[in-house]
Design a protein around this motif. Structure first.
Motif, PDB file in Angstrom:
ATOM      1  N   VAL A  19       0.871  -1.051  -0.043  1.00  0.00           N
ATOM      2  CA  VAL A  19       0.096   0.057  -0.110  1.00  0.00           C
ATOM      3  C   VAL A  19       0.865   1.232  -0.037  1.00  0.00           C
ATOM      4  O   VAL A  19       0.765   2.107  -0.777  1.00  0.00           O
ATOM      5  CB  VAL A  19      -0.888   0.007   1.161  1.00  0.00           C
ATOM      6  CG1 VAL A  19      -1.712   1.325   1.253  1.00  0.00           C
ATOM      7  CG2 VAL A  19      -1.985  -1.023   1.019  1.00  0.00           C
ATOM      8  N   GLU A  20       1.944   1.190   0.871  1.00  0.00           N
ATOM      9  CA  GLU A  20       2.905   2.260   0.956  1.00  0.00           C
ATOM     10  C   GLU A  20       3.450   2.785  -0.549  1.00  0.00           C
ATOM     11  O   GLU A  20       3.622   3.767  -1.010  1.00  0.00           O
ATOM     12  CB  GLU A  20       3.979   2.060   1.778  1.00  0.00           C
ATOM     13  CG  GLU A  20       3.458   2.262   3.321  1.00  0.00           C
ATOM     14  CD  GLU A  20       4.555   1.983   4.333  1.00  0.00           C
ATOM     15  OE1 GLU A  20       5.847   1.904   3.763  1.00  0.00           O
ATOM     16  OE2 GLU A  20       4.293   1.839   5.321  1.00  0.00           O
ATOM     17  N   LYS A  21       3.896   1.486  -1.227  1.00  0.00           N
ATOM     18  CA  LYS A  21       4.473   1.684  -2.370  1.00  0.00           C
ATOM     19  C   LYS A  21       3.549   2.451  -3.425  1.00  0.00           C
ATOM     20  O   LYS A  21       3.822   3.187  -4.405  1.00  0.00           O
ATOM     21  CB  LYS A  21       4.918   0.359  -2.913  1.00  0.00           C
ATOM     22  CG  LYS A  21       6.231  -0.022  -2.249  1.00  0.00           C
ATOM     23  CD  LYS A  21       6.529  -1.473  -2.767  1.00  0.00           C
ATOM     24  CE  LYS A  21       7.841  -2.065  -1.757  1.00  0.00           C
ATOM     25  NZ  LYS A  21       8.262  -3.471  -2.196  1.00  0.00           N
ATOM     26  N   LEU A  22       2.263   1.617  -3.450  1.00  0.00           N
ATOM     27  CA  LEU A  22       1.272   2.157  -4.428  1.00  0.00           C
ATOM     28  C   LEU A  22       0.863   3.871  -4.193  1.00  0.00           C
ATOM     29  O   LEU A  22       0.645   4.302  -5.005  1.00  0.00           O
ATOM     30  CB  LEU A  22       0.077   1.326  -4.529  1.00  0.00           C
ATOM     31  CG  LEU A  22       0.385   0.041  -4.857  1.00  0.00           C
ATOM     32  CD1 LEU A  22      -0.945  -0.834  -4.708  1.00  0.00           C
ATOM     33  CD2 LEU A  22       0.512  -0.113  -6.393  1.00  0.00           C
ATOM     34  N   GLU A  23       0.848   3.985  -2.966  1.00  0.00           N
ATOM     35  CA  GLU A  23       0.701   5.350  -2.582  1.00  0.00           C
ATOM     36  C   GLU A  23       1.663   6.509  -2.703  1.00  0.00           C
ATOM     37  O   GLU A  23       0.938   7.792  -3.035  1.00  0.00           O
ATOM     38  CB  GLU A  23       0.295   5.517  -1.017  1.00  0.00           C
ATOM     39  CG  GLU A  23      -1.044   4.698  -0.669  1.00  0.00           C
ATOM     40  CD  GLU A  23      -1.497   5.120   0.875  1.00  0.00           C
ATOM     41  OE1 GLU A  23      -0.575   5.253   1.536  1.00  0.00           O
ATOM     42  OE2 GLU A  23      -2.477   4.690   1.075  1.00  0.00           O
ATOM     43  N   LEU A  29       3.124   1.553 -14.250  1.00  0.00           N
ATOM     44  CA  LEU A  29       1.609   0.661 -14.358  1.00  0.00           C
ATOM     45  C   LEU A  29       1.775  -0.682 -14.260  1.00  0.00           C
ATOM     46  O   LEU A  29       1.105  -1.308 -13.361  1.00  0.00           O
ATOM     47  CB  LEU A  29       0.997   1.221 -15.717  1.00  0.00           C
ATOM     48  CG  LEU A  29      -0.346   0.441 -15.997  1.00  0.00           C
ATOM     49  CD1 LEU A  29      -1.139   0.935 -14.793  1.00  0.00           C
ATOM     50  CD2 LEU A  29      -0.782   0.890 -17.330  1.00  0.00           C
ATOM     51  N   GLU A  30       2.910  -1.519 -14.950  1.00  0.00           N
ATOM     52  CA  GLU A  30       3.263  -2.784 -14.855  1.00  0.00           C
ATOM     53  C   GLU A  30       3.314  -3.327 -13.479  1.00  0.00           C
ATOM     54  O   GLU A  30       3.060  -4.175 -13.157  1.00  0.00           O
ATOM     55  CB  GLU A  30       4.084  -3.355 -15.899  1.00  0.00           C
ATOM     56  CG  GLU A  30       3.539  -3.119 -17.424  1.00  0.00           C
ATOM     57  CD  GLU A  30       4.023  -1.776 -17.804  1.00  0.00           C
ATOM     58  OE1 GLU A  30       4.663  -1.146 -17.279  1.00  0.00           O
ATOM     59  OE2 GLU A  30       3.252  -1.432 -18.874  1.00  0.00           O
ATOM     60  N   LYS A  31       4.092  -2.821 -12.799  1.00  0.00           N
ATOM     61  CA  LYS A  31       4.660  -2.807 -11.338  1.00  0.00           C
ATOM     62  C   LYS A  31       3.417  -2.693 -10.618  1.00  0.00           C
ATOM     63  O   LYS A  31       3.269  -3.352  -9.597  1.00  0.00           O
ATOM     64  CB  LYS A  31       5.722  -1.983 -11.134  1.00  0.00           C
ATOM     65  CG  LYS A  31       6.476  -2.419  -9.592  1.00  0.00           C
ATOM     66  CD  LYS A  31       7.194  -3.658 -10.003  1.00  0.00           C
ATOM     67  CE  LYS A  31       8.189  -3.652  -8.583  1.00  0.00           C
ATOM     68  NZ  LYS A  31       8.996  -5.031  -8.729  1.00  0.00           N
ATOM     69  N   GLU A  38      -0.588  -8.915  -5.962  1.00  0.00           N
ATOM     70  CA  GLU A  38       0.101  -9.584  -4.762  1.00  0.00           C
ATOM     71  C   GLU A  38      -0.973  -9.090  -3.500  1.00  0.00           C
ATOM     72  O   GLU A  38      -1.188  -9.732  -2.908  1.00  0.00           O
ATOM     73  CB  GLU A  38       1.498  -8.927  -4.611  1.00  0.00           C
ATOM     74  CG  GLU A  38       2.281  -9.820  -3.588  1.00  0.00           C
ATOM     75  CD  GLU A  38       3.785  -9.307  -3.366  1.00  0.00           C
ATOM     76  OE1 GLU A  38       4.192  -9.603  -2.317  1.00  0.00           O
ATOM     77  OE2 GLU A  38       4.207  -8.822  -4.496  1.00  0.00           O
ATOM     78  N   GLY A  39      -1.204  -7.651  -3.418  1.00  0.00           N
ATOM     79  CA  GLY A  39      -1.846  -7.174  -2.432  1.00  0.00           C
ATOM     80  C   GLY A  39      -3.330  -7.898  -2.269  1.00  0.00           C
ATOM     81  O   GLY A  39      -3.661  -8.385  -1.133  1.00  0.00           O
ATOM     82  N   MET A  40      -3.921  -8.179  -3.340  1.00  0.00           N
ATOM     83  CA  MET A  40      -5.259  -8.893  -3.422  1.00  0.00           C
ATOM     84  C   MET A  40      -5.054 -10.088  -2.623  1.00  0.00           C
ATOM     85  O   MET A  40      -6.013 -10.850  -1.940  1.00  0.00           O
ATOM     86  CB  MET A  40      -5.987  -8.849  -4.660  1.00  0.00           C
ATOM     87  CG  MET A  40      -6.437  -7.599  -5.106  1.00  0.00           C
ATOM     88  SD  MET A  40      -7.497  -6.736  -4.046  1.00  0.00           S
ATOM     89  CE  MET A  40      -8.731  -7.734  -4.046  1.00  0.00           C
ATOM     90  N   LYS A  41      -4.023 -10.880  -3.208  1.00  0.00           N
ATOM     91  CA  LYS A  41      -3.721 -12.328  -2.625  1.00  0.00           C
ATOM     92  C   LYS A  41      -3.321 -12.229  -0.894  1.00  0.00           C
ATOM     93  O   LYS A  41      -4.053 -12.989  -0.282  1.00  0.00           O
ATOM     94  CB  LYS A  41      -2.395 -12.865  -3.189  1.00  0.00           C
ATOM     95  CG  LYS A  41      -2.675 -13.304  -4.669  1.00  0.00           C
ATOM     96  CD  LYS A  41      -1.539 -13.878  -5.277  1.00  0.00           C
ATOM     97  CE  LYS A  41      -1.882 -13.971  -6.643  1.00  0.00           C
ATOM     98  NZ  LYS A  41      -0.650 -14.414  -7.430  1.00  0.00           N
TER      99      LYS A  41
END
Length: 76
Positions: A19-23, A29-31, A38-41
């Motif tokens: 979450v921190e990385k995405l924020e 985009l691919e990453k 991975e977060g959903m899993k």
């Protein structure tokens, strides 16, 4: 370590890092899609572990070693 071998706390920590990385917003985009998947899993793993604990908490072992439903009485 397999994702299914993670403890709830380990999975939550990994999820928080994702979450921190995405924020941060500087993720290609691919990453970002990989992080999201991975977060959903990890989220499902945490949810499954919580559900398992909830099921375990619905029963207690009485003095005779038998499983009985766990009920909280309001008069206690």
């Amino acid at each position: 370590m397999e994702k299914t071998d993670l403890t709830f706390e380990e999975a939550m920590k990994q999820l928080e890092l994702i979450v921190e990385k995405l924020e941060e917003g500087d993720v290609p985009l691919e990453k970002a899609i990989n992080y999201y998947q991975e977060g959903m899993k990890l989220s499902k793993l945490c949810s499954d572990k919580l559900s398992n604990v909830e099921q375990q908490m619905t029963q207690i072992v009485n003095e005779q070693g038998e499983f009985k439903p766990f009920v909280i009485r309001e008069d206690e």
